[in-house]
Design an enzyme around this catalytic site. Structure first.
Site, PDB file in Angstrom:
ATOM      1  N   LYS A   1       0.832  -1.208   0.000  1.00 24.18           N
ATOM      2  CA  LYS A   1       0.000   0.000   0.000  1.00 24.18           C
ATOM      3  C   LYS A   1       0.869   1.262   0.000  1.00 24.18           C
ATOM      4  O   LYS A   1       0.608   2.199  -0.744  1.00 24.18           O
ATOM      5  CB  LYS A   1      -0.936  -0.028   1.215  1.00 24.18           C
ATOM      6  CG  LYS A   1      -1.900   1.120   1.299  1.00 24.18           C
ATOM      7  CD  LYS A   1      -3.212   0.708   1.947  1.00 24.18           C
ATOM      8  CE  LYS A   1      -3.133   0.543   3.444  1.00 24.18           C
ATOM      9  NZ  LYS A   1      -3.045   1.842   4.163  1.00 24.18           N
ATOM     10  N   SER A   2       1.898   1.273   0.835  1.00 22.39           N
ATOM     11  CA  SER A   2       2.760   2.470   0.924  1.00 22.39           C
ATOM     12  C   SER A   2       3.415   2.755  -0.424  1.00 22.39           C
ATOM     13  O   SER A   2       3.459   3.905  -0.884  1.00 22.39           O
ATOM     14  CB  SER A   2       3.855   2.243   1.971  1.00 22.39           C
ATOM     15  OG  SER A   2       3.288   2.086   3.239  1.00 22.39           O
TER      16      SER A   2
ATOM     17  N   ARG B   1       2.767   5.989  -3.307  1.00 16.11           N
ATOM     18  CA  ARG B   1       3.898   6.817  -3.737  1.00 16.11           C
ATOM     19  C   ARG B   1       4.136   6.703  -5.240  1.00 16.11           C
ATOM     20  O   ARG B   1       4.528   7.676  -5.898  1.00 16.11           O
ATOM     21  CB  ARG B   1       5.152   6.411  -2.953  1.00 16.11           C
ATOM     22  CG  ARG B   1       5.070   6.845  -1.464  1.00 16.11           C
ATOM     23  CD  ARG B   1       5.993   6.015  -0.606  1.00 16.11           C
ATOM     24  NE  ARG B   1       6.140   6.513   0.765  1.00 16.11           N
ATOM     25  CZ  ARG B   1       5.283   6.275   1.770  1.00 16.11           C
ATOM     26  NH1 ARG B   1       4.175   5.560   1.562  1.00 16.11           N
ATOM     27  NH2 ARG B   1       5.526   6.742   2.991  1.00 16.11           N
TER      28      ARG B   1
ATOM     29  N   GLY C   1      -5.414   7.466   5.377  1.00 14.17           N
ATOM     30  CA  GLY C   1      -4.562   8.408   6.100  1.00 14.17           C
ATOM     31  C   GLY C   1      -3.257   8.689   5.381  1.00 14.17           C
ATOM     32  O   GLY C   1      -2.811   9.844   5.276  1.00 14.17           O
TER      33      GLY C   1
ATOM     34  N   ARG D   1      -8.953  11.885  12.655  1.00 16.21           N
ATOM     35  CA  ARG D   1      -7.517  11.647  12.903  1.00 16.21           C
ATOM     36  C   ARG D   1      -6.725  12.953  12.907  1.00 16.21           C
ATOM     37  O   ARG D   1      -7.039  13.880  12.157  1.00 16.21           O
ATOM     38  CB  ARG D   1      -6.968  10.671  11.845  1.00 16.21           C
ATOM     39  CG  ARG D   1      -7.640   9.310  11.965  1.00 16.21           C
ATOM     40  CD  ARG D   1      -7.126   8.332  10.941  1.00 16.21           C
ATOM     41  NE  ARG D   1      -5.730   7.997  11.156  1.00 16.21           N
ATOM     42  CZ  ARG D   1      -5.026   7.215  10.341  1.00 16.21           C
ATOM     43  NH1 ARG D   1      -5.607   6.701   9.266  1.00 16.21           N
ATOM     44  NH2 ARG D   1      -3.759   6.954  10.594  1.00 16.21           N
TER      45      ARG D   1
ATOM     46  N   SER E   1       7.161   8.898  12.257  1.00 12.43           N
ATOM     47  CA  SER E   1       6.090   8.810  11.268  1.00 12.43           C
ATOM     48  C   SER E   1       6.630   8.996   9.857  1.00 12.43           C
ATOM     49  O   SER E   1       7.128  10.067   9.504  1.00 12.43           O
ATOM     50  CB  SER E   1       5.013   9.862  11.543  1.00 12.43           C
ATOM     51  OG  SER E   1       4.164   9.972  10.417  1.00 12.43           O
TER      52      SER E   1
ATOM     53  N   ASP F   1       1.899  -1.267  11.867  1.00 10.17           N
ATOM     54  CA  ASP F   1       0.552  -1.700  11.477  1.00 10.17           C
ATOM     55  C   ASP F   1       0.274  -3.155  11.869  1.00 10.17           C
ATOM     56  O   ASP F   1      -0.838  -3.655  11.659  1.00 10.17           O
ATOM     57  CB  ASP F   1       0.374  -1.544   9.959  1.00 10.17           C
ATOM     58  CG  ASP F   1       0.378  -0.078   9.550  1.00 10.17           C
ATOM     59  OD1 ASP F   1       0.018   0.781  10.383  1.00 10.17           O
ATOM     60  OD2 ASP F   1       0.756   0.218   8.392  1.00 10.17           O
TER      61      ASP F   1
ATOM     62  N   ARG G   1      -6.423   1.631  18.029  1.00 12.27           N
ATOM     63  CA  ARG G   1      -6.178   0.181  17.924  1.00 12.27           C
ATOM     64  C   ARG G   1      -5.834  -0.462  19.262  1.00 12.27           C
ATOM     65  O   ARG G   1      -6.036  -1.674  19.420  1.00 12.27           O
ATOM     66  CB  ARG G   1      -5.083  -0.098  16.879  1.00 12.27           C
ATOM     67  CG  ARG G   1      -5.591   0.125  15.467  1.00 12.27           C
ATOM     68  CD  ARG G   1      -4.559  -0.179  14.397  1.00 12.27           C
ATOM     69  NE  ARG G   1      -5.200  -0.095  13.088  1.00 12.27           N
ATOM     70  CZ  ARG G   1      -4.545   0.057  11.937  1.00 12.27           C
ATOM     71  NH1 ARG G   1      -3.210   0.149  11.939  1.00 12.27           N
ATOM     72  NH2 ARG G   1      -5.204   0.112  10.792  1.00 12.27           N
TER      73      ARG G   1
ATOM     74  N   ARG H   1      -7.613  -3.385   9.610  1.00 11.89           N
ATOM     75  CA  ARG H   1      -6.696  -4.319  10.296  1.00 11.89           C
ATOM     76  C   ARG H   1      -7.329  -4.915  11.555  1.00 11.89           C
ATOM     77  O   ARG H   1      -7.010  -6.028  11.953  1.00 11.89           O
ATOM     78  CB  ARG H   1      -5.371  -3.631  10.606  1.00 11.89           C
ATOM     79  CG  ARG H   1      -4.672  -3.159   9.321  1.00 11.89           C
ATOM     80  CD  ARG H   1      -3.200  -2.899   9.503  1.00 11.89           C
ATOM     81  NE  ARG H   1      -2.716  -2.014   8.460  1.00 11.89           N
ATOM     82  CZ  ARG H   1      -2.432  -2.363   7.203  1.00 11.89           C
ATOM     83  NH1 ARG H   1      -2.566  -3.626   6.826  1.00 11.89           N
ATOM     84  NH2 ARG H   1      -2.003  -1.479   6.319  1.00 11.89           N
TER      85      ARG H   1
END
Ligand code: S3P
Length: 449
Positions: free
Chosen positions: A28-29, A33, A101, A129, A174, A327, A358, A401
């Site tokens: 996903k990351s 990008r 996010g 968030r 982050s 995650d 979470r 998740r």
């Protein structure tokens, strides 16, 4: 449930041994990008293996709104015709990022270097968030931001007349904050420096370098990373192959580890060192995991992860490992529920500001299913047993998740485990149900629970 309720409950039951091989969806990351840098590059970028989940499709839509051409061909390859660094166009609509996010935070960095106003919003989870962590460095770069409650979406971002390259020490570990600053800096003349005391996933730096940005990372003896980027360089279109997402692979990996007699291979999983904390932790817990066929795909190491069912024991997870498995704590706490003794997960306060809180969600769901668990402000401690009771229905609160973690719990628990809604799984792993069923997992839809 009312007739207005579109939630789709799903139940998981104790399954026989899970067997077979699967290929997890694209990372996903890296997928987010790839589309973003493609939109800023000169020429046509192709992306093979893109994650076609809702989060990444929101980025495809956002890049179209900024004027890039983004299409998928019949063979499943994505083509992005970029506009050049600084060439994004003013969108004629509000950009709705849904649940994503990462997508919205990186896109706010992109928008923040362009001299027009862009308004971003999202779903009920995303608008709750914190966005201040992105606004703060962008404001220091001269970006103008108007946001609900000061740090929440919807927010309108407008690039500065006189941009200011900054030196920024990231206050929370982050990758999203680091990436938003780097993406804004790409279009500002001068050198912006991001200092990262605790390393996080480095896909933005790797991909920017591959596209031809003037970016350099130095690592000090104490591990602190300094990333310097000179704005203004052109990006050149690339051919990108997206490796399998280790954060999605985590679910079949833990499922195979907890269900006795299982033997599952998860092929083509990304093994970037900033992403494999879960595998290291499971190995320390005594899981039977081997990695074969290590190779390089698109500048990243990948491999086939083979997992066989085994008894595990509890461990203390070092807090400094958190960014490399941030995650994966929900699914690790499920693995811990089946391990002998205590598993301590500390220094994980960031989990409270993910798609849901979470820590609270996992503790509540595990307790309801008979697991002995303690909650701290920044920790979860689980005391496992050979066979957790299960039997409860848990809330998923728009969190993919959380949804997948409790379904995996149900595959090994004594009684079925039900989630109130499987829909959020489509944000990151649309084929989850089919793939897991193909391995022998027993899932069934539940009407009007
Ligand atoms: C991501 C960074 C992490 C992670 C998220 C993806 C990224 O978030 O939780 O799923 O692609 O940069 P943070 O940067 O908030 O830790």
């Amino acid at each position: 449930m009312s007739t207005q309720d579109h939630r789709k409950p799903l139940r998981a039951r104790a399954s026989g041994p899970l067997k077979g091989s699967i290929r997890p969806p694209g990372d996903k990351s890296i997928s987010h990008r790839a589309l973003m840098l493609g939109a800023l590059a000169i020429g046509e970028t192709t992306v093979e293996g893109l994650l076609e989940g809702e989060d990444v499709l929101a980025t495809a839509e956002a890049m179209r709104a900024f004027g890039a051409t983004v299409i998928r061909d019949d063979g499943g390859v994505w083509h992005v015709k970029g506009l050049g660094v600084g060439g994004l166009l003013e969108p004629d609509k509000v950009i709705d990022y849904g649940n994503a996010g990462t997508g919205v935070r990186l896109a706010m960095g992109l928008a923040g270097s362009h001299g027009f106003a862009t308004t971003f919003t999202g779903d009920a989870s995303l608008v709750g968030r914190p966005m201040g962590r992105i606004f703060e460095p962008l404001r220091r770069m001269g970006v103008q931001i108007l946001a609900r409650s000061g740090d929440r979406l919807p927010a309108t971002i407008e690039g500065p007349e006189v941009p200011v390259p900054i030196e920024y020490r990231v206050p929370v570990a982050s990758a999203q904050v680091k990436s938003a600053v780097l993406l804004a800096a790409l279009n500002f003349s001068g050198t912006t420096t991001v200092i990262e005391p605790i390393p996080t996933r480095d896909h933005t730096e790797r991909m920017l370098a591959a596209f031809g940005a003037a970016i350099e990372t130095t690592v000090a003896d104490d591990g602190v990373r300094t990333i310097a980027i000179d704005g203004g360089a052109d990006l050149q279109a690339q051919k990108i192959v997206v490796p399998g997402d280790p954060s999605s692979a985590a679910f079949p990996i833990v499922a195979a580890a907890i269900v006795e007699g299982s033997d599952v291979t998860v092929e083509n999983a990304l093994l970037n060192p900033t992403r494999i904390g879960l595998i290291d932790t499971l190995v320390e817990m005594g899981a039977d995991i081997t990695i074969d066929n290590r190779r390089s795909v698109g500048g990243e190491e990948v491999g086939d992860v083979r997992v066989r069912g085994s008894r595990m024991k509890g461990v203390a997870v070092p807090p400094e490992r958190a960014p490399s498995m941030i995650d994966e704590y929900p699914i690790l706490s499920v693995a811990a529920a089946f391990a002998e003794g205590e598993t301590r997960m500390e220094g994980i306060g960031e989990l409270r500001v993910k798609e849901s809180d979470r820590i609270a969600m996992m503790v509540a769901g595990l307790k309801a299913n008979g697991v002995d668990v303690d909650e701290g402000p920044e920790s979860i401690v689980v005391r496992g047993s050979a066979r957790p009771a299960g039997g409860a229905t848990v809330a998923t609160s728009l969190d993919h998740r959380i949804a997948m973690s409790f379904l995996i719990l149900g595959l090994g628990a004594a009684n079925p485990v039900t989630i109130d809604d499987e829909s959020p799984i489509a944000t990151s792993f649309p084929a989850f149900r089919d793939m897991m069923t193909g391995l022998g997992a027993r899932f069934e839809s539940v009407d009007g629970d």
